[in-house]
Design a protein around this motif. Sequence first.
Motif, short mmCIF file in Angstrom:
data_model
loop_
_atom_site.label_atom_id
_atom_site.label_comp_id
_atom_site.label_asym_id
_atom_site.label_seq_id
_atom_site.Cartn_x
_atom_site.Cartn_y
_atom_site.Cartn_z
N PRO A 89 1.22 -1.34 -0.25
CA PRO A 89 0.17 0.41 0.45
C PRO A 89 1.05 1.17 0.22
O PRO A 89 0.66 2.52 -0.56
CB PRO A 89 -1.05 -0.13 1.40
N LYS A 90 1.93 0.98 0.37
CA LYS A 90 3.30 2.73 0.75
C LYS A 90 3.97 2.10 -0.83
O LYS A 90 4.82 1.58 -0.85
CB LYS A 90 3.49 2.82 1.69
N GLU A 91 4.11 3.04 -1.38
CA GLU A 91 5.38 3.48 -1.85
C GLU A 91 6.97 3.16 -1.59
O GLU A 91 8.02 2.21 -1.86
CB GLU A 91 5.34 4.67 -2.79
N GLN A 92 6.60 3.44 -0.79
CA GLN A 92 8.46 3.46 -0.01
C GLN A 92 8.76 2.42 0.84
O GLN A 92 9.90 2.03 1.06
CB GLN A 92 8.58 4.96 1.60
N GLU A 93 7.61 1.37 -0.07
CA GLU A 93 8.12 -0.20 1.28
C GLU A 93 8.18 -1.52 -0.80
O GLU A 93 8.65 -1.96 -0.62
CB GLU A 93 7.04 -0.78 1.56
N ALA A 94 7.88 -0.21 -1.37
CA ALA A 94 8.47 -1.24 -2.81
C ALA A 94 9.28 -1.24 -3.04
O ALA A 94 10.38 -0.29 -3.18
CB ALA A 94 7.49 -0.87 -3.89
N ASP A 95 9.79 -2.34 -4.25
CA ASP A 95 10.65 -2.71 -4.94
C ASP A 95 10.57 -1.87 -6.36
O ASP A 95 12.08 -1.33 -6.93
CB ASP A 95 11.20 -4.03 -5.39
N ILE A 96 9.59 -1.78 -6.70
CA ILE A 96 8.74 -1.48 -7.71
C ILE A 96 7.94 -0.55 -7.92
O ILE A 96 7.39 -1.02 -6.60
CB ILE A 96 8.62 -2.78 -8.85
N VAL A 97 8.28 0.24 -8.89
CA VAL A 97 6.75 1.64 -8.15
C VAL A 97 6.25 1.55 -9.50
O VAL A 97 6.63 1.34 -10.80
CB VAL A 97 6.85 2.81 -7.75
N MET A 98 5.06 1.54 -10.27
CA MET A 98 4.55 1.37 -11.52
C MET A 98 3.41 2.09 -11.24
O MET A 98 2.68 2.91 -10.85
CB MET A 98 3.94 0.28 -11.60
N LEU A 99 3.23 3.15 -12.59
CA LEU A 99 2.42 3.71 -12.44
C LEU A 99 1.92 3.91 -13.85
O LEU A 99 1.91 3.96 -15.16
CB LEU A 99 2.99 6.01 -12.53
N ASN A 100 0.82 3.42 -14.07
CA ASN A 100 -0.69 3.47 -15.29
C ASN A 100 -1.04 4.91 -15.38
O ASN A 100 -2.11 5.08 -14.58
CB ASN A 100 -1.40 2.26 -14.46
N THR A 101 -0.68 5.12 -16.36
CA THR A 101 -0.91 6.67 -16.66
C THR A 101 -1.75 6.21 -17.58
O THR A 101 -2.00 5.55 -18.77
CB THR A 101 0.72 6.77 -17.61
N CYS A 102 -1.92 7.94 -17.55
CA CYS A 102 -3.13 8.41 -18.65
C CYS A 102 -2.76 9.56 -20.03
O CYS A 102 -1.72 9.92 -19.20
CB CYS A 102 -4.21 9.51 -18.26
N ALA A 103 -3.05 9.53 -21.57
CA ALA A 103 -2.33 10.53 -22.05
C ALA A 103 -3.21 11.07 -22.84
O ALA A 103 -2.93 11.99 -23.89
CB ALA A 103 -1.84 9.22 -23.68
N ILE A 104 -4.54 11.20 -22.44
CA ILE A 104 -5.36 12.16 -22.94
C ILE A 104 -5.31 13.95 -22.29
O ILE A 104 -5.81 14.29 -23.72
CB ILE A 104 -7.01 12.36 -22.30
N ARG A 105 -4.52 14.22 -21.50
CA ARG A 105 -4.42 15.69 -21.55
C ARG A 105 -2.84 16.31 -21.40
O ARG A 105 -2.14 14.85 -20.56
CB ARG A 105 -5.49 16.35 -20.54
N GLU A 106 -2.63 17.12 -20.99
CA GLU A 106 -1.20 17.77 -21.29
C GLU A 106 -0.38 17.37 -19.28
O GLU A 106 -0.12 17.03 -18.99
CB GLU A 106 -1.03 19.28 -21.31
N HIS A 107 -1.26 18.20 -18.79
CA HIS A 107 -2.12 17.98 -17.75
C HIS A 107 -1.48 16.64 -17.02
O HIS A 107 -0.73 16.38 -15.76
CB HIS A 107 -3.46 18.18 -16.81
#
Length: 470
Positions: A65-83
């Motif tokens: 549940p926490k990013e700090q505990e992870a060996d691997i961080v994955m971001l599932n991204t969106c490309a719809i807007r510049e933001h």
Amino acid sequence: MKIINQKPTAVPPDLPEANLNGGTPMPRFQKKPQVFLETYGCQMNEYDSELVRTILKKENYEFVPKEQEADIVMLNTCAIREHAHRKVYGRVHAIRHARNGKPVMIGILGCMATNLRQELFQDRSLKIDFIAGPDSYKRLPALIDEAVVDGKKSFDVTLSEFETYADVYPSRKEGVNAWIAVMRGCNNFCTFCVVPYTRGRERSRPVTNVVEEVKRLADDGFKQVTLLGQNVNSYRHEEDDFASLLEEVSKVKGIERIRFTSPHPKDFPDRLIDVVAQNPKVCNQIHLPLQSGNDRVLEMMDRTYTRQEFMGLVDNMRKRVSNLVLSTDVIVGFPTETEEEFEDTLSLIRQVEFDSAFTFKYSQRKGTIASKKYPDDVLEETKTERIMRLNDIQKEITYQKNRAHIGETHTILLEPATHTKSKNEMVGRTDGNKLVIVTTPAASTHKVGDMVQVRITDATPHALKSDMLL
Ligand code: SF4
């Protein structure tokens, strides 16, 4: 399987070498690799993240549940807007910074992976380790292995004509509603949209396969399913179209309600509208993206319908479906949109009176037809001024529509509460998907997942208020 993009397993020569984990060799995982997965964008991405969880859990990965505990961080991204892009860049830097040099692998998934693969790898400050597009999640274990074992950046952004993950049962959190992707990809090529380039051509799962998943969901206690697709009502598998899929799904015991998103106005035959009207499990709620109320702009967007045809469809739907709740999407500030043409959008909004609307300022996306053909010439402040006028008009319409429900009795599906101020309040949604905050009498034994009768006593632009009828 016809491969649209070159499927290199190693980094092509023009991309920097061995910059894994910011240059520090990644120690082999001593124990179950710990993964933190963050999701951006649409419901399809939420669904895909549930697929990724299943695929990696099978390979002995563990989600934390926490990013700090992870060996691997994955971001599932969106490309719809510049933001959305800027957010991801900011996140990657923040993750590396927080690690202060301690090893962590970073992987980019989703539509940005397909659309901006080169940029993501070439931006050395990001130090991305692996990239996987929406059709390549079954290759994630291999991609991570390649990155760890060979110390090389790995990626796969193949756009598949066949992959529907029909054989992967998503790892879902408990709840009352489950999202199910019944088809993937889009063949429409609206000129402002990247989806056809990041998610490929349309392909649909067999009806039996979808029904199988719905049966498992009913067994797992879900009461509602929402059928997903970039253009869900162009679903087709052999002889089965979207209307027949809805009918088959409605036969599953235990499922009380069926919703779907996102449809395209061009794929609404009377047969489908009649299933919405007559099948008691299919909710009388339709999301009908308009995008613009002006014919010249609609043509530049290649939306394949005119203002009049859209109005005709709305009239036909309202004639056939009683108490229909309609929502929409609108883009303001499309290239060369004039003040008069924007007024056409406002006049259509006033005429149709949608129950709600998602509104967006036009954002030029790399690779879209519009980005190649039309200069993004409407000033940012003009886009802002137009979206504020549109939102003001729509907010008032939504408010009046909600107030019109006062005194009515509705059946709502109680859902986990995120909006209640006090403990004797619960929340649920009407058949029209309107949020209802319910004052529960002390004697009430109702719980999340129950269908209950309520009387609407008040309304705001955002929600209805009610007393629960015992
Ligand atoms: S139908 Fe939707 S997903 Fe498909 S190209 Fe148009 S806007 Fe994009």
